[in-house]
Design a protein around this motif. Structure first.
Motif: not given
Length: 802
Positions: A106-110, A125-134, A173-181
């Motif tokens: 939850r905190v990391l989402l915010e 935006h049209d950019s492909v955005c990736g997520v790398f977190v732990g 994070l990818a799902f809730k922020l709409g990131l597709n990388g």
């Protein structure tokens, strides 16, 4: 075998002799929550001012007299505040899911949402955005959720798994922020966050994504206020972390979350992103088997990872001016880390009088575990950006196990300016139990020249979910502008651009047209009445041919959008030299084309008699092939036409103001295309205040004080025909979705944010408790309470008939 021998077992860690140079990566966004700091700015202020953000009792410099004995409790932790609360509505998460979700997720989402806003890429935006977190250990599941589920006799609930397993951290994070990388959860112990940053940099360098979020989170439970001291352990005897100091006895538990937004430096420079720093090199490795134990650090491995990062960066050791160390203040960790640093940086090539400052953030905020690396990276990035090196808290004299005098290193507890002739270059280390090592090399970003703007007035456009949040958003922006130096036209244009293209859009709107910072602050703080949404718009051309031609000349000097519109229409920009009726008609049609490009549509178009052919051409679809004929048909006439003012009516006349119309359209609910508005300008994104979340408490009680979480669970009917079906369906939906009330026509997906898991549970409950065989995904088939009730009643009627 001595302690020193145990960490110097022969067998150097092998890495590439010369790692391939990689494209530099720009750091364009930051967000964090650490102990004593709800934002990056507060975090930096605490570091610069030497604040210790722990609950350790004040006035007790050295701990209890006579020291702390083995097994004694030490009151000292660095806590992130209010982790029990979360803005579930912002992320469309149901209360029943939020209350069992790992608070780290939850905190990391915010924090991730705030980082994207800080970078100016939260909008479309049209950019492909990736997520790398732990993340760190999930204490909430172990201490709260699992016992609660066990007490209720429940097990194997897939929703509990999805809400708590680390595997789903990055995908959520990818799902809730709409990131597709790429969405990759990274776990390397204390090196997690910096390893995530290194992997993100590699993904960007390889072209796997255009933008990457990277970072980590680790949280202690709110009621944890200390720890049990163990001789020889990693936790401090006196509740204070003293990295590299003679009195060091370990670290203290900390918690926090941090996310950085990264982009290839060439792309960030081309798009005029705000580059806080540039990552030149990065490397990760593992100590392997060449050490005395699984948790024992290894000099060779740490030396190798630092050399590899420098090699990839093509940076010489004597160019580095600051190293943010892992710096745990432990008996083994500090001497090992210092020796690895000495081997790399104690070179004869370092210029005289050019010390290499060594620092560590753990004395300020404790050991934040999986977030430790990003805590150090954010500190180092701000240091290179602001030419200031925060002091290392509690450092008085060096640990006798390190030979500080024979090295170029300098350690101080004072915050110092960072003066250097060339770019400021820093290194950041993060080392994990288990031998995982990560190092990043970053430097100050070269200043970008300001881009001028022809506009002297700028549209500040805001949106929020509620009037209260919109008010708080306005106040935050006003405070930021009020505290900063007055913004010139270019800076104010970048602020307006960022608000337009770099923010998520919501229903509640505010906009104002301003000429300078003072006017912006005054407008932001002025009382305001919300505009009513407007669904239908009409366009009225008003004025003589000469007046509209003069309007066109005025707008060509200040509105780049008209340049593009006229070029699209005729292939030329100039209006001078044209007959008044032709110039006036072209100017009006250029404005209309610009408005259509911003997202406005017109149900009606009116104009004076002389411009009637142009009006008819526009109303017929604006086919450029027939434009010349329409312009030729416009007559030389002094009739200005009549016009009626009113909501939804845009008048293109002598005093037409494109900025004012764009602002009014935004307030009225139009999805203004701000990217098109600024399409002919070279504008850049700048850091601005982030969204003001409205958090609510989502927290289970500890099992010993467990309360009935679902007091309104529906009573099971003995037969389906003995209950009011609509009331029963409503109670099941309320129970599963965890809300207090639901309108009977509210849509399961669009209005309530339901998902497949909610649908299956609702279907299963209805089948079990009504004794029917309904479709298991019934809320998708009948997506409202009313529709579901009707479906069930029809099923019952069919059952009776058969």
């Amino acid at each position: 075998m001595s302690r020193r021998e145990a960490i110097l077992i022969p067998g150097a860690v092998q890495m590439l002799q010369k790692p391939p140079c990689a494209p530099p990566i720009a750091l364009i966004g930051l967000a964090a929550r650490f102990a004593g700091a709800e934002s990056v700015e507060q975090y930096w202020t605490n570091l610069v001012e030497g604040v210790e953000s722990s609950n350790r009792p004040t006035g007790d410099e050295d701990g209890p007299e006579g020291g702390v004995r083995n097994g004694q409790f030490v009151r000292a932790v660095a806590q992130v505040g209010d982790i029990e609360s979360f803005d579930a509505d912002y992320f469309r998460i149901q209360p029943t899911e939020a209350i069992v979700m790992d608070p780290q997720q939850r905190v990391l989402l915010e924090v991730a949402a705030e980082a994207l806003e800080d970078a100016g890429y939260a909008g479309e935006h049209d950019s492909v955005c990736g997520v790398f977190v732990g993340s760190g250990e999930n204490h909430y599941f172990r201490e709260y959720v699992a016992p609660t589920e066990a007490r209720a006799g429940r097990s194997g609930d897939v929703r509990i798994t999805l809400a708590n397993e680390k595997d789903f951290l990055a995908p959520r994070l990818a799902f809730k922020l709409g990131l597709n990388g790429p969405a990759i959860t990274v776990q390397t112990g204390c090196a997690t966050a910096l390893t995530a940053v290194a992997l993100a940099c590699s993904a960007l360098a390889a072209g796997d994504c255009d933008i990457a979020l990277a970072g980590g989170v680790s949280l202690l439970m709110p009621d944890v206020n200390g720890y049990t001291y163990t001789d020889g352990g990693i936790l401090s005897a006196d509740g204070r972390c003293r990295a590299f100091d003679a009195k060091a006895s370990g670290t203290i538990p900390g918690s926090g979350a941090g996310v950085v937004v990264l982009r290839r430096e060439s792309d960030a420079r081309a798009d005029r992103d705000h580059r806080r720093a540039v990552i030149r090199g990065w490397a990760v490795n593992n100590d392997g088997g060449s050490r005395g134990g699984f948790t024992v650090p290894n000099i060779d491995g740490q030396e190798a990872v630092i050399r590899a990062a420098l090699g990839r960066a093509d940076v010489k050791p004597d160019q580095v001016g600051y190293v943010e160390a892992h710096g745990t203040g432990t008996a083994i960790g500090d001497p090992v880390e210092f020796e690895a640093l000495r081997r790399v940086f104690a070179t004869p090539g370092r210029p005289a009088g050019s010390p290499l400052t060594l620092g560590a953030v753990k004395p300020n905020i404790g050991h934040t575990d999986a977030a430790a690396g990003v805590a150090g990276l954010i500190k180092a990035a701000l240091a290179v950006e602001r030419a200031t090196i925060p002091g290392t808290l509690h450092f008085r004299s060096p640990n006798p196990e390190i030979d500080l005098d024979s090295t170029p290193f300098a350690l101080t507890s004072e915050t110092l300016p960072w003066d250097t002739e060339g770019p400021r270059i820093a290194g950041v280390s993060s080392f994990g139990l288990g031998g995982s090592n990560a190092h990043v090399v970053l430097e100050s970003a070269p200043a970008a020249p300001a881009a001028s703007t022809p506009r002297s007035r700028h549209v500040l456009a805001l949106s929020a979910r509620s009037d209260d949040e919109l008010s708080r958003m306005r106040e935050r922006l006003a405070d930021r502008l009020d505290a900063a130096a007055p913004a010139d036209d270019a800076a104010l244009a970048d602020i307006a651009y960022t608000l337009g293209v770099g923010r998520t859009r919501f229903a509640r709107r505010w906009a104002a047209v301003v000429a300078d910072s003072d006017e912006a602050v005054a407008q932001l703080r002025a009382p305001v009445e919300a505009d009513r949404p407007t669904a239908r718009w009409a366009l009225a051309i008003h004025g003589t041919a000469e007046e509209l031609a003069a309007m066109g000349e005025r707008l060509l000097a200040t509105e780049p959008l008209l340049h593009s519109a006229l070029t699209d229409l005729t292939g030329r920009v100039e209006l001078r030299g044209l007959a008044p009726e032709r110039a006036g008609a072209l100017a009006a049609l250029g404005v209309a084309r610009a408005l259509l490009g911003l997202g406005l549509t017109f149900a009606r178009v009116d104009g004076p008699k002389w411009a009637r052919p142009a009006v008819q051409w526009l109303a017929a679809g604006a086919d450029t092939a027939s434009l010349e004929a329409a312009l030729d048909a416009c007559t030389a006439d002094s009739d200005a036409g009549s016009v009626r003012e009113g909501a939804g009516r845009i008048v293109v006349g002598p005093s037409f103001d494109l900025a004012g119309v764009a602002a009014a359209a935004w307030r009225a609910g139009v999805a203004v295309d701000w990217a098109a508005y600024y399409g002919d300008e070279s504008r850049g994104r700048v850091p601005l205040p982030t969204y003001p979340f409205t958090r609510r408490r989502f927290w289970l009680e500890r099992p010993a004080a467990q309360k009935d979480l679902l007091p309104n669970s529906p009573q099971v009917p003995t037969r389906a025909d003995t209950v009011n079906i609509t009331e029963f369906v409503e109670r099941v939906w309320l129970d599963v979705l965890g809300v207090e009330r639901i309108a009977h026509d509210a849509h399961f997906l669009d209005g309530l944010g339901g998902d497949s898991l909610h649908a299956v549970e609702i279907g299963a409950r209805l089948n079990e408790e009504l004794g029917l065989e309904l479709p298991i995904d019934l809320p998708f088939i009948a997506p409202t309470i009313e529709a579901t009730s009707t479906y069930i009643e029809q099923a019952l009627a069919t059952e009776k008939t058969s």
